[in-house]
Write an enzyme that holds these catalytic residues in place. Sequence first.
Site, PDB file in Angstrom:
ATOM      1  N   HIS A 192      -8.636   1.849   1.071  1.00 14.51           N
ATOM      2  CA  HIS A 192      -8.864   0.797   0.059  1.00 14.51           C
ATOM      3  C   HIS A 192     -10.328   0.367   0.002  1.00 14.51           C
ATOM      4  O   HIS A 192     -10.627  -0.795  -0.242  1.00 14.51           O
ATOM      5  CB  HIS A 192      -7.959  -0.413   0.323  1.00 14.51           C
ATOM      6  CG  HIS A 192      -6.504  -0.092   0.297  1.00 14.51           C
ATOM      7  ND1 HIS A 192      -5.827   0.235  -0.856  1.00 14.51           N
ATOM      8  CD2 HIS A 192      -5.595  -0.032   1.294  1.00 14.51           C
ATOM      9  CE1 HIS A 192      -4.557   0.475  -0.568  1.00 14.51           C
ATOM     10  NE2 HIS A 192      -4.390   0.337   0.724  1.00 14.51           N
ATOM     11  N   SER A 232       0.830  -1.197   0.000  1.00 13.71           N
ATOM     12  CA  SER A 232       0.000   0.000   0.000  1.00 13.71           C
ATOM     13  C   SER A 232       0.873   1.258   0.000  1.00 13.71           C
ATOM     14  O   SER A 232       1.567   1.524  -0.975  1.00 13.71           O
ATOM     15  CB  SER A 232      -0.953  -0.028   1.198  1.00 13.71           C
ATOM     16  OG  SER A 232      -1.849   1.056   1.157  1.00 13.71           O
TER      17      SER A 232
END
Length: 215
Positions: A191, A88
């Site tokens: 997300h 990420s």
Amino acid sequence: MTLVHLFAGQGSQRVGMGRELLRSYPNLVRQADSLLGYSVAELCLDGPADRLADTRYTQCAVYVVDALAYVDSVRTSGRIPEVLAGHSLGEYAALFAAGVFDFRTGLEIVAKRAALMADTEPGAMSAVIGLDEERVRYLLDTSGLPVDVANLNAPDQIVISGPVAAVEKVSTPMREHAQAVVPLKVSGAFHSRCMEPAAREFERFLSGYVLARPK
């Protein structure tokens, strides 16, 4: 043997992180402080923990420590990895290491990303341990709640993300089937569909940059 450097993402932060790195690379730390308008060393070393857990600050701190760790690894080992990857947020440090942008530009991009994500509605993320993706998606679909699968960390470790109340509510039936449902140290529903407004604004921001091809 292929050398891989994997960069940590948000949730890996802790007060005291990067102590030796921040001391060893004062020029880069000064660049960070100048851009951010605060001492990244004080943030990393002194916190407080709730400030370090605020995504507006977390992302910048983790990027800086990730980047310094890479610079230190190359300097001390003399080896440049063949493969770079990040979890990420860690992808931005991987892009820095790959020469897509310099340290300061990367931090500028991360700071904007952090600010946009911080300005979204509060959210939560939890790691569901002991259930596969199909089962987690089924439980989410049948709940009718606005919670998404955010990360596929492992076949039996799935991260869910959404509004705080919705994640808490769906976690109750999840716990009846999973080994554990562990809340993550984040301040937003990353997300997930909650990030769509921030993503659109971030796309417009990134259009102003010319990025190099990764090396």
